[in-house]
Design an enzyme around this catalytic site. Structure first.
Site, mmCIF file in Angstrom:
data_model
loop_
_atom_site.group_PDB
_atom_site.id
_atom_site.type_symbol
_atom_site.label_atom_id
_atom_site.label_comp_id
_atom_site.label_asym_id
_atom_site.label_seq_id
_atom_site.Cartn_x
_atom_site.Cartn_y
_atom_site.Cartn_z
ATOM 1 N N SER A 32 0.814 -1.232 0.000
ATOM 2 C CA SER A 32 0.000 0.000 0.000
ATOM 3 C C SER A 32 0.839 1.269 0.000
ATOM 4 O O SER A 32 1.564 1.523 0.965
ATOM 5 C CB SER A 32 -0.863 0.058 1.264
ATOM 6 O OG SER A 32 -1.869 -0.890 1.221
ATOM 7 N N HIS A 63 -3.149 0.444 -5.012
ATOM 8 C CA HIS A 63 -2.634 -0.814 -5.567
ATOM 9 C C HIS A 63 -2.900 -0.837 -7.069
ATOM 10 O O HIS A 63 -3.883 -1.387 -7.543
ATOM 11 C CB HIS A 63 -3.303 -2.020 -4.893
ATOM 12 C CG HIS A 63 -2.844 -2.235 -3.496
ATOM 13 N ND1 HIS A 63 -1.751 -2.998 -3.175
ATOM 14 C CD2 HIS A 63 -3.307 -1.751 -2.333
ATOM 15 C CE1 HIS A 63 -1.584 -2.984 -1.871
ATOM 16 N NE2 HIS A 63 -2.506 -2.228 -1.340
ATOM 17 N N HIS A 85 -5.181 -8.894 -2.828
ATOM 18 C CA HIS A 85 -5.320 -9.490 -1.492
ATOM 19 C C HIS A 85 -6.456 -10.498 -1.484
ATOM 20 O O HIS A 85 -7.403 -10.367 -2.260
ATOM 21 C CB HIS A 85 -5.644 -8.403 -0.453
ATOM 22 C CG HIS A 85 -4.658 -7.287 -0.403
ATOM 23 N ND1 HIS A 85 -4.678 -6.241 -1.310
ATOM 24 C CD2 HIS A 85 -3.614 -7.055 0.431
ATOM 25 C CE1 HIS A 85 -3.692 -5.418 -1.029
ATOM 26 N NE2 HIS A 85 -3.022 -5.879 0.023
ATOM 27 N N TYR A 87 -8.731 -10.672 0.730
ATOM 28 C CA TYR A 87 -9.997 -10.047 1.167
ATOM 29 C C TYR A 87 -10.770 -9.435 0.001
ATOM 30 O O TYR A 87 -11.932 -9.072 0.139
ATOM 31 C CB TYR A 87 -9.771 -9.013 2.284
ATOM 32 C CG TYR A 87 -8.868 -7.857 1.935
ATOM 33 C CD1 TYR A 87 -9.250 -6.878 1.021
ATOM 34 C CD2 TYR A 87 -7.626 -7.729 2.533
ATOM 35 C CE1 TYR A 87 -8.422 -5.814 0.712
ATOM 36 C CE2 TYR A 87 -6.787 -6.681 2.236
ATOM 37 C CZ TYR A 87 -7.193 -5.720 1.319
ATOM 38 O OH TYR A 87 -6.360 -4.681 1.008
ATOM 39 N N GLU A 88 -10.116 -9.334 -1.167
ATOM 40 C CA GLU A 88 -10.839 -8.839 -2.344
ATOM 41 C C GLU A 88 -11.672 -9.960 -2.979
ATOM 42 O O GLU A 88 -12.364 -9.728 -3.963
ATOM 43 C CB GLU A 88 -9.856 -8.273 -3.366
ATOM 44 C CG GLU A 88 -9.126 -7.033 -2.867
ATOM 45 C CD GLU A 88 -8.049 -6.560 -3.823
ATOM 46 O OE1 GLU A 88 -8.389 -5.959 -4.840
ATOM 47 O OE2 GLU A 88 -6.854 -6.832 -3.549
ATOM 48 N N ALA A 115 2.485 -2.354 4.312
ATOM 49 C CA ALA A 115 2.177 -1.428 5.401
ATOM 50 C C ALA A 115 1.568 -2.291 6.501
ATOM 51 O O ALA A 115 0.786 -3.203 6.203
ATOM 52 C CB ALA A 115 1.191 -0.379 4.932
ATOM 53 N N MET A 213 -2.344 -7.679 6.296
ATOM 54 C CA MET A 213 -3.273 -8.547 5.567
ATOM 55 C C MET A 213 -2.660 -9.051 4.259
ATOM 56 O O MET A 213 -3.382 -9.351 3.306
ATOM 57 C CB MET A 213 -4.564 -7.771 5.241
ATOM 58 C CG MET A 213 -5.207 -7.101 6.433
ATOM 59 S SD MET A 213 -6.552 -6.027 5.900
ATOM 60 C CE MET A 213 -6.848 -5.076 7.399
ATOM 61 N N SER A 214 -1.333 -9.136 4.219
ATOM 62 C CA SER A 214 -0.701 -9.505 2.945
ATOM 63 C C SER A 214 0.591 -10.273 3.195
ATOM 64 O O SER A 214 0.825 -10.769 4.296
ATOM 65 C CB SER A 214 -0.394 -8.241 2.134
ATOM 66 O OG SER A 214 0.640 -7.513 2.762
ATOM 67 N N ASN A 237 0.890 2.621 11.319
ATOM 68 C CA ASN A 237 0.041 3.035 12.452
ATOM 69 C C ASN A 237 0.330 2.111 13.631
ATOM 70 O O ASN A 237 0.853 1.011 13.435
ATOM 71 C CB ASN A 237 -1.445 2.907 12.061
ATOM 72 C CG ASN A 237 -1.779 1.497 11.578
ATOM 73 O OD1 ASN A 237 -1.498 1.145 10.430
ATOM 74 N ND2 ASN A 237 -2.333 0.682 12.455
ATOM 75 N N HIS A 249 -7.634 3.536 6.295
ATOM 76 C CA HIS A 249 -6.753 3.271 5.151
ATOM 77 C C HIS A 249 -6.085 4.572 4.679
ATOM 78 O O HIS A 249 -4.956 4.556 4.199
ATOM 79 C CB HIS A 249 -7.556 2.625 4.018
ATOM 80 C CG HIS A 249 -6.718 2.128 2.880
ATOM 81 N ND1 HIS A 249 -5.664 1.256 3.043
ATOM 82 C CD2 HIS A 249 -6.757 2.402 1.545
ATOM 83 C CE1 HIS A 249 -5.098 1.005 1.862
ATOM 84 N NE2 HIS A 249 -5.743 1.692 0.942
HETATM 85 N N1 HPA Z 1 -3.839 -3.976 10.815
HETATM 86 C C1 HPA Z 1 -3.908 -4.747 9.703
HETATM 87 N N2 HPA Z 1 -3.402 -4.373 8.539
HETATM 88 C C2 HPA Z 1 -2.804 -3.165 8.467
HETATM 89 C C3 HPA Z 1 -2.702 -2.322 9.574
HETATM 90 C C4 HPA Z 1 -3.254 -2.742 10.819
HETATM 91 O O1 HPA Z 1 -3.201 -2.048 11.850
HETATM 92 N N3 HPA Z 1 -2.042 -1.201 9.151
HETATM 93 C C5 HPA Z 1 -1.757 -1.392 7.841
HETATM 94 N N4 HPA Z 1 -2.211 -2.573 7.412
#
Ligand code: HPA
Length: 282
Positions: A32, A63, A85, A87-88, A115, A213-214, A237, A249
């Site tokens: 990302s 993406h 991903h 989740y898509e 990320a 998530m990747s 974050n 996001h």
């Molecule tokens: N959790 C899951 N996926 C993420 C996060 C998070 O805090 N930050 C960036 N991708």
């Protein structure tokens, strides 16, 4: 560790066949907002992922879905800007398609960036973490189904998906550049919802330093083919419940935008050392 298989060149999609003439040393998949490194590629040839038949379509902002082939710091590279991903709605195997393409092109190692939310209390947004290992908490594998024998064995070893020599080369280079580079374990959850604070407390107990998530489907697919992986998380974050702020996001992309340039420069600068540090047994 399994030996690198010899993969038939006919598994390379037509749109990328030209890359076989001067095969890339490294294949990179950028997470990302972390696409900057693709801009550093000299004499780039861009192939939209949509030009590859049956390639899973990306639906996420940040993406783009384009393969960039060219030279990076003097080395042949293929970079995928924008991954897909699970989740898509794609299978884990579909998500890992780029790694199968990299393997068929003959790359010697793979770089995966993402990320991620920081779980380790030492981490701050904008920090970088070289991945030492991962937790696959998706309850799915990209290797489910008939084994692709041409890539690797039915029961692949995963005791060293991320060889220490690769991340040490990156950390040495980062240190010279005055950039802090943590190390840690990356936990992959299916998403797309961010975690609850209780889930983050659980992940800390399980030994996770960062969550996303990747990356894991691609890393597992590379390990299957005996290809060493360098994984780097950009902490966009603090994970849920660690900071009081709600996760978004937009925040992830803004942070990636800032830290992505640094990560791109580091990876390009470290590339010669990375090529030298590849595990000998492969
Ligand atoms: N959790 C899951 N996926 C993420 C996060 C998070 O805090 N930050 C960036 N991708």
């Amino acid at each position: 560790m399994n030996k690198r298989p010899s993969i038939p060149a006919d598994l390379v999609p037509e749109a990328l066949r030209f890359a076989l003439a001067d095969p890339p040393v490294v294949g990179m998949i950028l997470g990302s907002g972390l696409g900057h490194i693709a801009n550093a590629i000299e004499a780039p040839i861009k192939v939209p992922a949509s030009a590859i038949p049956n390639y899973p379509a990306s639906t996420v902002a940040g993406h783009e879905g384009v393969f960039v082939v060219g030279r990076l710091a003097g080395h042949r590279a293929i970079v995928l800007k924008g991954r897909v991903h699970s989740y898509e709605g794609h299978s884990m195997a579909a998500v890992a398609t780029p790694v199968r393409i990299f393997a068929a092109l003959g790359v010697r190692f793979v770089v995966l960036t993402n990320a991620a939310g920081g779980i380790n209390r030492d981490f701050q947004p904008g920090d970088l973490m070289a991945i030492t290992d991962h937790l696959n908490l998706t309850r799915q594998s990209p290797l489910t189904g008939r084994n692709a024998d041409e890539y690797g064995p039915r029961f692949p070893d995963q005791s060293q998906v991320y060889p220490p020599s690769l991340r040490q080369a990156l950390r040495d280079h980062a240190e010279k550049q005055g950039v802090k580079m943590h190390t840690g374990v990356y936990a992959c959850l299916p998403g797309p919802e961010y975690e609850t604070p209780a889930e983050i407390r659980m992940l800390r107990i399980l030994g996770a330093d960062a969550v996303g998530m990747s990356t894991v489907p691609e890393a597992t697919t590379a390990a299957h083919a005996g290809i060493p992986v360098l994984g780097v998380s950009m902490i966009s974050n603090l994970a849920a419940g660690i900071s009081k702020a709600a996760l978004s996001h937009t925040e992830v992309l803004e942070c990636a935008e800032k830290a992505g340039a640094t990560l791109g420069q580091l990876l390009a600068g470290a590339l010669p050392a990375l090529c030298h540090s590849l595990p000998k047994s492969r």
